[in-house]
Motif scaffolding. Sequence first.
Motif, PDB file in Angstrom:
ATOM      1  N   PRO A 288      -1.900  -9.862   3.543  1.00 12.32           N
ATOM      2  CA  PRO A 288      -1.553  -8.471   3.247  1.00 12.32           C
ATOM      3  C   PRO A 288      -0.788  -7.877   4.430  1.00 12.32           C
ATOM      4  O   PRO A 288      -1.140  -8.110   5.583  1.00 12.32           O
TER       5      PRO A 288
ATOM      6  N   TRP B 202       7.861  -6.852 -10.129  1.00  9.14           N
ATOM      7  CA  TRP B 202       7.272  -6.417  -8.850  1.00  9.14           C
ATOM      8  C   TRP B 202       8.264  -5.443  -8.213  1.00  9.14           C
ATOM      9  O   TRP B 202       9.229  -5.862  -7.573  1.00  9.14           O
TER      10      TRP B 202
ATOM     11  N   ASP C  89       9.158  -1.691  -2.608  1.00 10.05           N
ATOM     12  CA  ASP C  89       8.673  -0.479  -1.937  1.00 10.05           C
ATOM     13  C   ASP C  89       9.847   0.327  -1.406  1.00 10.05           C
ATOM     14  O   ASP C  89       9.759   1.535  -1.230  1.00 10.05           O
TER      15      ASP C  89
ATOM     16  N   TRP D  52       9.503  -5.447   0.057  1.00  8.60           N
ATOM     17  CA  TRP D  52       8.155  -5.341  -0.485  1.00  8.60           C
ATOM     18  C   TRP D  52       7.161  -5.571   0.656  1.00  8.60           C
ATOM     19  O   TRP D  52       7.425  -6.388   1.548  1.00  8.60           O
ATOM     20  N   THR D  53       6.022  -4.899   0.600  1.00 16.49           N
ATOM     21  CA  THR D  53       4.918  -5.229   1.503  1.00 16.49           C
ATOM     22  C   THR D  53       3.855  -5.918   0.651  1.00 16.49           C
ATOM     23  O   THR D  53       3.449  -5.367  -0.391  1.00 16.49           O
TER      24      THR D  53
ATOM     25  N   PRO E 163       0.621  -6.684  -0.911  1.00 16.26           N
ATOM     26  CA  PRO E 163      -0.600  -5.870  -0.966  1.00 16.26           C
ATOM     27  C   PRO E 163      -1.866  -6.720  -0.825  1.00 16.26           C
ATOM     28  O   PRO E 163      -1.882  -7.891  -1.213  1.00 16.26           O
TER      29      PRO E 163
ATOM     30  N   HIS F 166      -5.534  -7.838  -2.067  1.00 14.23           N
ATOM     31  CA  HIS F 166      -6.029  -8.018  -3.437  1.00 14.23           C
ATOM     32  C   HIS F 166      -7.353  -7.285  -3.552  1.00 14.23           C
ATOM     33  O   HIS F 166      -8.381  -7.774  -3.089  1.00 14.23           O
TER      34      HIS F 166
ATOM     35  N   GLN G 231      -5.063  -3.060  -9.985  1.00  6.18           N
ATOM     36  CA  GLN G 231      -3.772  -2.976  -9.321  1.00  6.18           C
ATOM     37  C   GLN G 231      -2.719  -3.699 -10.138  1.00  6.18           C
ATOM     38  O   GLN G 231      -2.999  -4.718 -10.779  1.00  6.18           O
TER      39      GLN G 231
ATOM     40  N   GLN H 101       1.366  -3.663  -6.038  1.00  6.55           N
ATOM     41  CA  GLN H 101       0.850  -2.753  -4.997  1.00  6.55           C
ATOM     42  C   GLN H 101       0.460  -1.387  -5.559  1.00  6.55           C
ATOM     43  O   GLN H 101       0.064  -0.502  -4.798  1.00  6.55           O
TER      44      GLN H 101
ATOM     45  N   LEU I  54      -1.913   1.831  -1.843  1.00  6.97           N
ATOM     46  CA  LEU I  54      -2.193   0.510  -1.278  1.00  6.97           C
ATOM     47  C   LEU I  54      -0.935   0.082  -0.540  1.00  6.97           C
ATOM     48  O   LEU I  54       0.116  -0.089  -1.141  1.00  6.97           O
ATOM     49  N   ASP I  55      -1.063  -0.035   0.772  1.00  4.18           N
ATOM     50  CA  ASP I  55       0.105  -0.384   1.584  1.00  4.18           C
ATOM     51  C   ASP I  55      -0.307  -1.553   2.474  1.00  4.18           C
ATOM     52  O   ASP I  55      -0.904  -1.362   3.527  1.00  4.18           O
TER      53      ASP I  55
END
Length: 314
Positions: A163, A177, A180, A193-194, A196, A198, A221, A224, A244-245
């Motif tokens: 993550p 997906w 971000d 994208w970061t 996330p 789980h 979720q 993310q 959620l980051d």
Amino acid sequence: MIRTCSARRPCMAGLLVLLAALLAACTTAGPAPAPAAPAYEPQRGQPGKDVVWVPTPDAVVTRMLDMAGVTAADLVVDLGSGDGKIAIAAARERGARARGLEYNPDLVVLSRQRAQQAGVAARVEFLQADIFKSDFSDASVVTMYLLPGLNLRLRETLLRMKPGTRVVSHSFDMGTWEADERAYLGNAAVFMWTVPAHVAGLWAVHAPRLPGAPLTLRLEQHFQVLAGEADFGPLSAFLMRPRLDGARIAFTLRDTGGALLQFDALAAGDRIAGTVQRAGGRAVPFEARRSGPPGAIGGAQPTAHELRLMGEPI
Ligand SMILES: C[S@@+](CC[C@H](N)C(=O)[O-])C[C@H]1O[C@@H](n2cnc3c(N)ncnc32)[C@H](O)[C@@H]1O
């Protein structure tokens, strides 16, 4: 009697001079040098294993590194590294460690030469490898300029990374997906994208210093994008402003007394730990533990359209 040297009978001194010259010629010149091999020059659009080689423009490389927030603390892995320019820029301009994975051995040799020339060979490595058969789970940043179907084939692997790992792609997105962050620079698109944590599933909450805290959290979720609800006995309240980051999870709940509770925590495996603050009160610690199997990450299964892009049977 005076002895003279004739052309047919060279005298001893002359012979010695000749011998010395011959010896010198043998030791200094050696065999005639082979003509230098022409330097390898890759051609834009030349075939690659799964995608052709086209280099990312310099300004786009800079933007990719900016969007990933690359620093000296990062290990940047470029998937299909071409002439090595992204990995070399990450090391030279951000002080990061970097690795390029490239199938074409000539491009690997060229990249190593360029890393030497740039003075970053100690921090950058180039491996001749197939990105689909390589383990790059140690990366904190993954960069790529591939194709839509290849991005999708990598999506599950990328989602399993630590993550907080940042993934940046030149030109192509990752299907459902959602990125971000995205930017367009001339004709080029850049997506970030970061990865996330789980967190989907059921969690038991412990917050001994907060009377009236929820007992359980049921989290869902879609990549993310977080949603869920909390049970306070008979009351079920939905998470407000869930976020959620990477490993960071934050949300607000209204408790049975009508007060707002602000949760801010980090998720790691089967534990979420952080603080909860009742409006007007002090932040106190809370912890949640998984009380069931991890839930599925919504959206992780490719859609029919995505399977078609991946070249997989539907
Ligand atoms: C579009 S180029 C991008 C090069 C570099 N990342 C950049 O942005 O400048 C894609 C590269 O991926 C390489 N490649 C294609 N399939 C590959 C595979 N399965 N494993 C490793 N490299 C691959 C190609 O040889 C090519 O150099």
